[in-house]
Design a protein around this motif. Structure first.
Motif, PDB file in Angstrom:
ATOM      1  N   LEU A 123      30.494  38.636  53.220  1.00 51.91           N
ATOM      2  CA  LEU A 123      31.958  38.517  53.168  1.00 51.91           C
ATOM      3  C   LEU A 123      32.537  39.267  51.977  1.00 51.91           C
ATOM      4  N   GLU A 124      31.873  39.200  50.834  1.00 56.12           N
ATOM      5  CA  GLU A 124      32.360  39.931  49.665  1.00 56.12           C
ATOM      6  C   GLU A 124      32.288  41.430  49.894  1.00 56.12           C
ATOM      7  N   THR A 125      31.222  41.893  50.540  1.00 52.56           N
ATOM      8  CA  THR A 125      31.073  43.323  50.828  1.00 52.56           C
ATOM      9  C   THR A 125      32.157  43.783  51.797  1.00 52.56           C
ATOM     10  N   GLN A 126      32.433  42.983  52.833  1.00 52.19           N
ATOM     11  CA  GLN A 126      33.473  43.335  53.799  1.00 52.19           C
ATOM     12  C   GLN A 126      34.844  43.347  53.138  1.00 52.19           C
ATOM     13  N   ALA A 127      35.089  42.403  52.246  1.00 49.45           N
ATOM     14  CA  ALA A 127      36.386  42.346  51.566  1.00 49.45           C
ATOM     15  C   ALA A 127      36.560  43.549  50.647  1.00 49.45           C
ATOM     16  N   ALA A 128      35.485  43.928  49.970  1.00 47.92           N
ATOM     17  CA  ALA A 128      35.571  45.075  49.072  1.00 47.92           C
ATOM     18  C   ALA A 128      35.779  46.363  49.859  1.00 47.92           C
ATOM     19  N   GLN A 129      35.153  46.486  51.028  1.00 44.02           N
ATOM     20  CA  GLN A 129      35.299  47.676  51.852  1.00 44.02           C
ATOM     21  C   GLN A 129      36.686  47.759  52.457  1.00 44.02           C
ATOM     22  N   ALA A 130      37.269  46.621  52.764  1.00 45.21           N
ATOM     23  CA  ALA A 130      38.602  46.619  53.360  1.00 45.21           C
ATOM     24  C   ALA A 130      39.683  46.856  52.311  1.00 45.21           C
ATOM     25  N   GLY A 131      39.304  46.837  51.051  1.00 46.49           N
ATOM     26  CA  GLY A 131      40.263  47.104  49.993  1.00 46.49           C
ATOM     27  C   GLY A 131      41.137  45.911  49.669  1.00 46.49           C
ATOM     28  N   GLN A 132      40.720  44.748  50.103  1.00 46.33           N
ATOM     29  CA  GLN A 132      41.499  43.555  49.808  1.00 46.33           C
ATOM     30  C   GLN A 132      41.184  43.106  48.397  1.00 46.33           C
ATOM     31  N   GLY A 133      42.161  42.610  47.716  1.00 49.23           N
ATOM     32  CA  GLY A 133      41.951  42.079  46.376  1.00 49.23           C
ATOM     33  C   GLY A 133      42.114  40.574  46.417  1.00 49.23           C
ATOM     34  N   GLY A 134      42.305  39.984  45.282  1.00 47.42           N
ATOM     35  CA  GLY A 134      42.580  38.557  45.190  1.00 47.42           C
ATOM     36  C   GLY A 134      41.326  37.715  45.265  1.00 47.42           C
ATOM     37  N   ALA A 135      41.438  36.652  46.020  1.00 50.73           N
ATOM     38  CA  ALA A 135      40.377  35.652  46.054  1.00 50.73           C
ATOM     39  C   ALA A 135      39.121  36.164  46.742  1.00 50.73           C
ATOM     40  N   HIS A 136      39.278  37.129  47.623  1.00 51.15           N
ATOM     41  CA  HIS A 136      38.110  37.621  48.347  1.00 51.15           C
ATOM     42  C   HIS A 136      37.425  38.775  47.633  1.00 51.15           C
ATOM     43  N   ALA A 137      37.992  39.227  46.558  1.00 48.66           N
ATOM     44  CA  ALA A 137      37.399  40.359  45.855  1.00 48.66           C
ATOM     45  C   ALA A 137      36.133  39.918  45.140  1.00 48.66           C
ATOM     46  N   LYS A 138      35.256  40.872  44.977  1.00 49.19           N
ATOM     47  CA  LYS A 138      33.997  40.599  44.293  1.00 49.19           C
ATOM     48  C   LYS A 138      34.297  40.424  42.809  1.00 49.19           C
ATOM     49  N   PRO A 139      33.742  39.373  42.204  1.00 47.93           N
ATOM     50  CA  PRO A 139      34.026  39.159  40.775  1.00 47.93           C
ATOM     51  C   PRO A 139      33.442  40.291  39.931  1.00 47.93           C
ATOM     52  N   ILE A 140      34.111  40.553  38.850  1.00 50.11           N
ATOM     53  CA  ILE A 140      33.678  41.620  37.950  1.00 50.11           C
ATOM     54  C   ILE A 140      32.665  41.018  36.997  1.00 50.11           C
ATOM     55  N   SER A 141      31.522  41.669  36.906  1.00 52.02           N
ATOM     56  CA  SER A 141      30.495  41.182  36.003  1.00 52.02           C
ATOM     57  C   SER A 141      30.826  41.608  34.591  1.00 52.02           C
ATOM     58  N   PRO A 142      30.270  40.934  33.584  1.00 52.08           N
ATOM     59  CA  PRO A 142      30.593  41.270  32.191  1.00 52.08           C
ATOM     60  C   PRO A 142      30.228  42.713  31.807  1.00 52.08           C
ATOM     61  N   ASP A 143      29.200  43.280  32.411  1.00 49.36           N
ATOM     62  CA  ASP A 143      28.823  44.657  32.037  1.00 49.36           C
ATOM     63  C   ASP A 143      29.744  45.699  32.659  1.00 49.36           C
ATOM     64  N   GLN A 144      30.576  45.319  33.654  1.00 51.07           N
ATOM     65  CA  GLN A 144      31.516  46.259  34.263  1.00 51.07           C
ATOM     66  C   GLN A 144      32.812  46.314  33.490  1.00 51.07           C
ATOM     67  N   GLN A 145      33.047  45.413  32.579  1.00 53.77           N
ATOM     68  CA  GLN A 145      34.329  45.379  31.852  1.00 53.77           C
ATOM     69  C   GLN A 145      34.428  46.418  30.817  1.00 53.77           C
TER      70      GLN A 145
END
Length: 145
Positions: A123-145
């Motif tokens: 579900l997270e992969t599908q949400a990221a591919q669809a370009g949706q943000g918000g609650a369905h977006a994949k959380p950002i890990s500390p090393d990506q900040q």
């Protein structure tokens, strides 16, 4: 009605039980003969001049009051021999076969958790591919900040 009776008689466990009773009876006769002709004379030799060695009579003039301790010991030895043979010939091999041929039960809780994790990742992969943000977006890990 006769068909049901025939089905009952021809079930595997009924036939196995009949064979077990016959074999058990024959084996009991062997063990009884062993205790009667080998163990009983040994008990009589250790106990003295009585019939079974370790017996005594409560009333001297009444032979029906004879208590035969040797017969009780002989029956106990008979029981121990039969129980040992049943255990070592039937129970131990059956437990070994059961352990060898049965599969370990799967941990359903762990597999359910794995399935839920896989669903979440999909579900997270599908949400990221669809370009949706918000609650369905994949959380950002500390090393990506």
């Amino acid at each position: 009605m006769l068909k049901g009776f025939k089905d009952f008689l021809l079930r595997g466990n009924v036939l196995d039980l009949a064979v077990a009773v016959v074999i058990g009876t024959a084996f009991t006769a062997i063990v009884t003969a062993f205790t009667e002709y080998v163990i009983d004379p040994l008990i009589a030799a250790l106990g003295g001049d009585n019939e079974m060695g370790w017996g005594f009579q409560i009333l001297a003039d009444n032979p029906s009051t004879f208590i035969n301790i040797g017969a009780v010991i002989s029956a106990a030895i008979n029981f121990i021999i039969i129980a040992a043979v049943v255990y070592f010939v039937l129970i131990v091999p059956a437990n070994a076969a059961k352990k060898r041929f049965t599969t370990e039960p799967t941990d359903e809780k762990a597999s359910a958790e794995d399935l839920l994790i896989q669903i979440r990742d999909i579900l997270e992969t599908q949400a990221a591919q669809a370009g949706q943000g918000g609650a369905h977006a994949k959380p950002i890990s500390p090393d990506q900040q």
